[in-house]
Design an enzyme around this catalytic site. Structure first.
Site, mmCIF file in Angstrom:
data_model
loop_
_atom_site.group_PDB
_atom_site.id
_atom_site.type_symbol
_atom_site.label_atom_id
_atom_site.label_comp_id
_atom_site.label_asym_id
_atom_site.label_seq_id
_atom_site.Cartn_x
_atom_site.Cartn_y
_atom_site.Cartn_z
ATOM 1 N N GLN B 135 0.837 -1.199 0.000
ATOM 2 C CA GLN B 135 0.000 0.000 0.000
ATOM 3 C C GLN B 135 0.874 1.253 0.000
ATOM 4 O OE1 GLN B 135 -1.886 0.711 3.776
ATOM 5 N NE2 GLN B 135 -3.625 1.777 2.859
ATOM 6 N N TYR B 137 0.567 4.690 0.347
ATOM 7 C CA TYR B 137 -0.219 5.868 0.744
ATOM 8 C C TYR B 137 0.683 6.918 1.402
ATOM 9 C CZ TYR B 137 -5.079 4.129 0.063
ATOM 10 O OH TYR B 137 -6.285 3.715 -0.433
ATOM 11 N N SER B 138 1.209 6.568 2.610
ATOM 12 C CA SER B 138 1.907 7.566 3.430
ATOM 13 C C SER B 138 3.191 8.042 2.784
ATOM 14 C CB SER B 138 2.254 6.966 4.800
ATOM 15 O OG SER B 138 1.115 6.426 5.396
ATOM 16 N N SER B 170 4.305 -1.088 4.253
ATOM 17 C CA SER B 170 4.479 -2.426 4.839
ATOM 18 C C SER B 170 4.850 -3.441 3.770
ATOM 19 C CB SER B 170 3.207 -2.877 5.545
ATOM 20 O OG SER B 170 2.938 -2.031 6.628
ATOM 21 N N GLU B 253 -9.566 -1.152 5.270
ATOM 22 C CA GLU B 253 -8.371 -1.398 6.068
ATOM 23 C C GLU B 253 -8.716 -1.364 7.560
ATOM 24 O OE1 GLU B 253 -5.123 1.348 5.486
ATOM 25 O OE2 GLU B 253 -3.792 0.158 6.752
ATOM 26 N N GLU B 383 -6.394 9.218 17.120
ATOM 27 C CA GLU B 383 -6.864 10.612 17.155
ATOM 28 C C GLU B 383 -7.645 10.949 15.888
ATOM 29 O OE1 GLU B 383 -3.784 9.630 17.914
ATOM 30 O OE2 GLU B 383 -3.885 9.952 20.070
HETATM 31 C C1 LIG Z 1 2.720 -0.782 11.637
HETATM 32 C C2 LIG Z 1 2.439 0.226 10.607
HETATM 33 C C3 LIG Z 1 2.232 -0.142 9.291
HETATM 34 C C4 LIG Z 1 1.955 0.813 8.305
HETATM 35 N N1 LIG Z 1 1.791 0.400 7.030
HETATM 36 C C5 LIG Z 1 1.583 1.325 6.052
HETATM 37 C C6 LIG Z 1 1.490 0.935 4.687
HETATM 38 O O1 LIG Z 1 1.577 -0.233 4.365
HETATM 39 N N2 LIG Z 1 1.297 1.866 3.761
HETATM 40 C C7 LIG Z 1 1.192 3.183 4.074
HETATM 41 O O2 LIG Z 1 0.991 3.985 3.194
HETATM 42 N N3 LIG Z 1 1.281 3.608 5.366
HETATM 43 C C8 LIG Z 1 1.491 2.703 6.350
HETATM 44 N N4 LIG Z 1 1.618 3.124 7.670
HETATM 45 C C9 LIG Z 1 1.606 4.545 7.952
HETATM 46 C C10 LIG Z 1 0.418 5.073 8.718
HETATM 47 O O3 LIG Z 1 -0.703 5.132 7.894
HETATM 48 C C11 LIG Z 1 0.806 6.444 9.259
HETATM 49 O O4 LIG Z 1 1.843 6.256 10.201
HETATM 50 C C12 LIG Z 1 -0.342 7.139 9.921
HETATM 51 O O5 LIG Z 1 -1.291 7.541 8.982
HETATM 52 C C13 LIG Z 1 0.102 8.355 10.748
HETATM 53 O O6 LIG Z 1 0.925 9.224 10.024
HETATM 54 P P1 LIG Z 1 2.297 9.732 10.653
HETATM 55 O O7 LIG Z 1 3.073 8.527 11.039
HETATM 56 O O8 LIG Z 1 2.898 10.651 9.670
HETATM 57 O O9 LIG Z 1 1.928 10.499 11.964
HETATM 58 P P2 LIG Z 1 1.448 12.018 12.075
HETATM 59 O O10 LIG Z 1 0.336 12.262 11.139
HETATM 60 O O11 LIG Z 1 2.627 12.913 12.002
HETATM 61 O O12 LIG Z 1 0.869 12.033 13.547
HETATM 62 C C14 LIG Z 1 1.641 12.284 14.730
HETATM 63 C C15 LIG Z 1 0.676 12.427 15.907
HETATM 64 O O13 LIG Z 1 -0.141 13.575 15.694
HETATM 65 C C16 LIG Z 1 -1.505 13.217 15.784
HETATM 66 N N5 LIG Z 1 -2.289 14.030 14.866
HETATM 67 C C17 LIG Z 1 -2.060 14.274 13.559
HETATM 68 N N6 LIG Z 1 -3.042 15.007 13.041
HETATM 69 C C18 LIG Z 1 -3.937 15.230 14.023
HETATM 70 C C19 LIG Z 1 -5.178 15.920 14.112
HETATM 71 N N7 LIG Z 1 -5.743 16.510 13.064
HETATM 72 N N8 LIG Z 1 -5.816 15.922 15.305
HETATM 73 C C20 LIG Z 1 -5.264 15.314 16.395
HETATM 74 N N9 LIG Z 1 -4.113 14.656 16.369
HETATM 75 C C21 LIG Z 1 -3.445 14.605 15.199
HETATM 76 C C22 LIG Z 1 -1.527 11.753 15.399
HETATM 77 O O14 LIG Z 1 -2.688 11.102 15.871
HETATM 78 C C23 LIG Z 1 -0.271 11.245 16.043
HETATM 79 O O15 LIG Z 1 -0.517 10.977 17.395
HETATM 80 C C24 LIG Z 1 1.892 2.171 8.659
HETATM 81 C C25 LIG Z 1 2.087 2.563 9.997
HETATM 82 C C26 LIG Z 1 2.362 1.605 10.960
HETATM 83 C C27 LIG Z 1 2.566 2.050 12.377
#
Ligand SMILES: Cc1cc2nc3c(=O)[nH]c(=O)nc-3n(C[C@H](O)[C@H](O)[C@H](O)COP(=O)(O)OP(=O)(O)OC[C@H]3O[C@@H](n4cnc5c(N)ncnc54)[C@H](O)[C@@H]3O)c2cc1C
Lengths: 379, 398
Positions: B135, B137-138, B170, B253, B383
């Site tokens: 996937q 996405y991120s 992942s 998902e 969140e």
């Molecule tokens: C085990 C694992 C597998 C994953 N696998 C994939 C994958 O296969 N493909 C893929 O694309 N992604 C994957 N991800 C990524 C995942 O989707 C992102 O980590 C997630 O969307 C959060 O983004 P970030 O890590 O940039 O955190 P951030 O967005 O930077 O968040 C940091 C903190 O700020 C908080 N925050 C952010 N915005 C807000 C808001 N508006 N209000 C309140 N709080 C907020 C968050 O909740 C978090 O606590 C994976 C993540 C993990 C942990």
């Protein structure tokens, strides 16, 4: 059985909502409280409820009731929680009907249930002897005397005790082999000599009483059912009652939550509505999740009664605990999110808080049910 | 449609004959370890002949994707039959024949938004576990704020040219293909310039770099795209309309993640079983009363959660869906699983901190605990789920 309502249940839900909104909103409880109504409920309202079939909802058809599924009782209780409607519904139509239905001999049922189903026989279960629910600790004694028994002891927290026509008194036979044995239930008419009942005024402005038996003589026929059957019937009745209490708690929680979310959309501070603050949004969202989980747990448990699920006891504890915790959080959050007005008697939140506190204690608080759940699961 | 109970008898008999015994035992007493999972794919090395057989037999019936249409290799079961199959699999504690992002995420999106040609091309290999998907996405600058993604795809006539970087992808280093969100219009509002592309990870210009997690494993990667050519027929849906597909896929998902945490899932031992085993009973009760209480509280919440999963399915069946149920389930299920792992650590005491060696089962408890921390981040953080509930369900402003 699916965890959604069927058509009959949906119709009952709509009818109960409309009826109680129109006839017994929280203002009605205020009226009873503020006028110090001696009975604590409206007989006129109860007659209308009985006319709708609610008094006999759980009474089997041959005895003049509707023989509705237990989900129906849950629906009525949930609306009771939502509107704070004071009525004999719980003590009579749920607890009384279940205990008599499961324990009484056919002759006793013929005598009691049709009147109960017509709303003409109010019941009260006299069980608790301690401040906290403890159905194993029964000291009220039933001593064989002549062709009947002599009852001695005291009961507390007897819901509807002072208005009941029939008191269902749980006692232990003085000649019982052990502390676990010898539980019997005696059905005593209000006028029984030596029976003293005194209303207690409780925080929730709803009906409760203490009951004293000082050498009360009862005939053998006053015992419900046959010797040795009361324990199981009582245990079943308590689980049904707990699940219905959970349904009422769900109604309390959902209603204060709805009122709180409305308030979050109206009240302005710092130039915006307070519902824009994420700190409050997240607390509200978490509470929403808790309420949804509680709804599932309650429905699951209600269905378990009708399905004679062997895990009924555990599921009843799940429902009661979930509902009590959710309602406690919901009323506390409601007060906090309303600010100063939340702790005034001008708005209804406090009424829900006080009702929630009673229901939380009723037939076991969360400590009781966590312990019971673990015991039933073997740990 | 057959009568569900007749179907149950058939299923039970078939499973009895076809599910290898070695795939029925609980994977692990307390935590299911990653290496019992079958992910499939071009380079998949089966852990055992039984694992291969089990996948092959289930895939032949389409039962790796029970509710997908038969035309695309699925089982063609209705909801009631699919439920029977799930229940029968759970009854014998059968391990899942195939875990895959193709099954749980891409498939549902293709069924809804893919062209007929795309469905016929991509779905059957997913059912058979032949192609493993990841996937995309991120991105480093687009996590929770996913719509802020910057990976670009330029229209070059017969193909798109993709440049950019993904992160947290992942299993990108093991996957065969990627479903990937790309920006195709940099001038539009951020949700309106996104498209949904599929491409082969062996395409020239794709590279991955694994990232090590606190659990010690490295299931996810940084993924780089340098001048990657993607044929036009690998665009799903319309150009610049990928955000809708992206969100639809995310609800699947979330449901997939939360379904992992129902009661008795994946043949795991219950907390109570583990505690009885490790702490022991005294007069019929767990010897530690505080822990006993917390375990009961967790178990009760897990029962309510399982009932909610059931209710959501029943409501969907009768057309009463609550809409944002996937956010509720995702939020609650993942937080519940984190609590479960905290309790497992408490039950295990110092032993649970073991990291290597047979005595500690390779550190399964500690590693599982650390892995669970990702549950409330992946697929949209807790969140973000609470934001969705507050805005979409409760209608709070802002
Ligand atoms: C085990 C694992 C597998 C994953 N696998 C994939 C994958 O296969 N493909 C893929 O694309 N992604 C994957 N991800 C990524 C995942 O989707 C992102 O980590 C997630 O969307 C959060 O983004 P970030 O890590 O940039 O955190 P951030 O967005 O930077 O968040 C940091 C903190 O700020 C908080 N925050 C952010 N915005 C807000 C808001 N508006 N209000 C309140 N709080 C907020 C968050 O909740 C978090 O606590 C994976 C993540 C993990 C942990």
């Amino acid at each position: 059985m699916a965890l959604v309502w069927d058509d009959d249940e949906r119709m009952l839900d709509e009818a109960a909502r409309a009826f109680l909104d129109a006839n017994s909103p929280p203002a009605e409880l205020r009226r009873l409280r503020d006028s110090r109504d001696p009975e604590g409920f409206s007989r006129a309202l109860w007659h209308e409820m009985a006319a709708l079939g609610w008094a006999g909802l759980l009474v089997p058809e041959p005895y003049g009731g509707l023989g509705f599924a237990h989900t129906g009782a849950g629906i009525l209780c949930e609306h009771g929680g939502r509107t704070l409607a004071a009525s004999p519904l719980f003590a009579t139509a749920i607890v009384g009907a279940t205990l008599i239905g499961h324990l009484a001999t056919d002759a006793q049922k013929q005598r009691l249930l049709p009147a109960l189903a017509r709303g003409e026989l109010l019941c009260a279960l006299a069980l608790e002897e301690r401040a906290r629910h403890d159905p194993a600790a029964i000291a009220m004694s039933a001593t064989p005397a002549g062709d009947g028994f002599r009852l001695d002891g005291e009961k507390h927290f007897v819901l509807d005790g002072h208005v009941a026509d029939l008191l269902l008194v749980v006692a232990r036979r003085a000649d019982a082999a052990s502390d676990e044995d010898g539980i019997e239930v005696f059905a005593l008419p209000r006028a029984t000599v030596g029976l003293g009942v005194e209303r207690t005024v409780m925080a929730d402005s709803r009906n409760a009483a203490t009951l004293r038996c000082d050498g009360v003589h009862v005939a053998a026929e006053a015992r419900l059912g046959l010797p040795g059957q009361a324990e199981a019937a009582l245990a079943h009745t308590l689980d049904v009652a707990r699940i219905c209490v959970a349904a009422e708690l769900l109604g309390v929680a959902a209603e204060v939550f709805a009122r709180t979310v409305d308030y979050l959309k109206q009240r302005r501070q710092f130039g915006r509505v307070i519902g824009e603050f994420q700190a409050l949004q997240h607390r509200a969202a978490r509470l929403f999740c808790d309420i949804e989980l509680t709804r599932s747990a309650v429905l699951r448990a209600l269905r378990a009664i009708d399905a004679a699920d062997p895990r009924l006891g555990a599921l009843a504890s799940v429902a009661k605990l979930q509902a009590a915790e959710t309602a406690t959080l919901a009323v506390n959050e409601a007060v906090q999110m309303h600010g100063g007005i939340g702790i005034t008697d001008d708005i209804d939140i406090g009424l829900f808080m006080k009702r929630g506190a009673t229901l939380r204690q009723l037939f076991g608080d969360s400590y009781f049910h966590a312990d019971r759940y673990a015991t039933l699961a073997g740990y | 449609m057959s009568d569900p109970e007749t179907f149950r008898v058939e299923v039970r008999a078939w499973l009895e004959r076809n599910c290898p015994a070695s795939l029925r035992a609980p994977a692990n007493a307390a935590v299911s370890s990653e290496d019992t999972i079958c992910w499939g794919g071009r380079g998949w090395v089966f852990a055992s002949e039984d694992q291969r057989l089990w996948l092959e037999r289930m895939a032949a019936r389409g039962w790796t994707a029970p509710e997908w249409p038969r035309d695309y290799g699925g089982g063609g079961l209705d909801r009631a039959e699919a439920r029977v199959l799930r229940e029968e699999l759970a009854r014998i504690r059968a391990r899942s024949p195939l875990a895959s992002f193709g099954l749980s995420m891409l498939g549902p999106a293709l069924l809804r938004y893919g062209s007929e040609e795309q469905k016929r091309r991509f779905l059957p290999p997913i059912v058979r576990g032949e192609i493993r998907w990841c996937q995309g996405y991120s991105e480093p600058g687009a996590g929770s704020d996913l719509a802020g993604l910057q990976t670009r795809a330029e229209d070059r006539g017969d193909h798109f040219l993709v440049n950019g970087q993904k992160i947290w992808t992942s299993y990108a280093d093991q996957a065969d293909w990627i479903f990937c969100l790309v920006r195709t219009d940099a001038t539009a509002a951020k949700q309106e310039g996104i498209s949904f592309l599929l491409f082969d990870m062996e395409s020239p210009g794709v590279s991955t770099r694994p990232i090590t997690l606190i659990s010690g494993s490295s299931p996810f990667c940084e993924t780089f795209f340098h001048e990657v050519r993607v044929p036009k027929d690998q665009l799903v849906g319309e150009l610049n309309r990928g955000w809708e597909i992206a969100k639809y896929l995310l609800t699947h998902e979330r449901e997939m993640i939360s379904a992992l945490f129902g009661v008795g899932s994946a043949g795991q031992a219950t907390l109570a079983e583990v505690a009885r085993d490790r702490i022991g009973l005294r007069a019929g009760r767990l010897a530690d009363p505080g822990l006993r209480h917390d375990i009961a509280r967790q178990a009760i919440d897990a029962e309510a959660f399982a009932a909610t999963l059931e209710r959501v399915v029943d409501e969907a069946k009768s057309g009463l869906g609550t809409g944002a149920a996937s956010s509720l389930l995702k939020y609650y299920g993942t937080e519940l699983n984190k609590r479960r792992h905290e309790l497992l650590m408490a039950i295990g005491g110092a032993e649970a901190l073991g990291w290597e060696g047979e005595r500690f089962d390779g550190g399964a408890l500690a590693r599982g605990w650390l892995r669970s921390k990702g549950n409330s981040i992946e697929g949209g953080t807790s969140e973000i789920q609470l934001n969705i509930i507050a805005k979409r369900i409760l209608g709070l402003p802002g």
